[in-house]
Design a protein around this motif. Structure first.
Motif: not given
Ligand code: FDA
Length: 307
Positions: A131, A159, A183-185, A197, A226-227, A289, A292-293, A296
């Protein structure tokens, strides 16, 4: 900081300079095993063999300028599906519709992605649709629904930060959709996406738990993208308490991010897939990327000092 980095992701000036800088290229290697399909397949083979987990593969690129480029990307993914099958890998393509021509014609884009879904179906695989930013949600879901009428071998990303996602899910759950929840990027205004958040995290959990309703059609599938360890644990607890069928969900994470959590899930035999991105057009993806953090950014700065 997040908004500033995401604005930078859209800058052509910055892209041209950053993509040439050795310290940026070094920082990118943390999230990407290489630029070519061969390097991505090699990493998929190595991780698959070592950890026994599945993969997702994405050839980076978005917002193409011509339909011939979109056809070349389609041909690339068809080749990828064939090579994954020939190598006996468990790896599914994850595609962006703007890389398959969405900006240039919805009919052409549909034809391109349908070709991928049909090839994946005959290879015993499936295609995931990413997305992108909010103006693309309606056209993406429209194409997904039309594909889903023809084949169950297609899934779509939703998202959690978008205010509309709960009602999108109302429409997708009854058709037995495969959904990757993230969550959405992207940079979105507060009228469209929850700015806090904590609200996004709570919305994520509330959306995810809806997939564990035993009354849903059996093809319904959740990719937990999600991570966030706290969310991962909360969702695992809910899934276990409701006796959720492990074949109907999996965790999905990005290559190089939260490796200890990935290893923990592998040890617990929880289904996990890792997404490997590759390709030359990595700048906007890399900036998302970074956004997101904030830590980085420090990592990139350290790479600069190391030269
Ligand atoms: P959050 O951002 O709260 O992170 C939780 C923890 O994970 C952080 O505290 C850190 O420890 C670790 N972490 C997260 N991101 C990191 C990074 N970049 N570097 C280092 N550590 C990090 N988005 C979108 O809009 N469209 C899409 O199609 C997709 N597709 C997609 C596929 C898959 C398999 C994943 C895992 C993610 C996506 N995303 C995405 C990205 C998603 O929207 C989101 O931006 C990231 O996954 C980061 O959010 P978290 O849910 O990990 O949580």
């Amino acid at each position: 900081m997040r908004r500033l980095i995401l604005a930078g992701a859209e800058s052509a000036w910055l892209r041209q300079r950053a993509m040439r800088a050795p310290f940026v290229r070094h920082a990118v290697s943390r999230f990407m095993p290489g630029e070519t399909m061969e390097e991505a397949l090699e990493a998929a083979r190595e991780i698959g063999a070592r950890q026994g987990i599945g993969m997702l593969l994405t050839h980076l690129g978005e917002n193409l300028a011509s339909l011939s480029e979109a056809e070349a990307v389609t041909a690339h993914y068809l080749d990828l599906i064939d090579r994954v099958q020939a190598a006996g890998l468990d790896a599914q393509p994850s595609v962006k519709l703007t890389q398959l021509g969405l900006d240039l014609g919805s009919a052409e884009c549909f034809r391109n992605v349908l070709a991928l879904v049909e090839r994946a179906e005959s290879a015993g695989s499936m295609v995931w649709i990413d997305m992108e930013s909010s103006p693309y949600v309606d056209p993406t879901l429209d194409i997904f629904r039309r594909l889903r009428e023809r084949s169950p071998r297609v899934g779509v990303c939703l998202q959690a930060y978008l205010r509309r996602t709960a009602s999108d899910l109302d429409a997708l759950l009854p058709i037995g959709a495969a959904v990757r929840l993230v969550k959405g990027a992207y940079r979105e205004p507060p009228s469209v996406a929850f700015p806090r958040k904590a609200d996004v995290d709570e919305q994520y959990y509330q959306l995810a738990r809806r997939f564990f309703d035993p009354a849903l059609p059996p093809e319904t599938f959740l990719g937990i993208g999600t991570h966030d360890e706290r969310l991962v644990e909360r969702i695992r607890t809910t899934a276990a308490a409701g006796g959720a069928d492990r074949s109907r969900y999996e965790h999905e994470m990005l290559y190089g991010i939260q490796r200890p959590l990935q290893e923990k899930l592998v040890r617990a035999r929880v289904p996990l897939r890792v997404l490997i991105s590759y390709g030359e057009f990595w700048f906007p993806w890399f900036m998302r990327r970074l956004a997101e953090r904030p830590a980085n950014v420090v990592f990139v700065a350290r790479s600069l000092l190391r030269g």
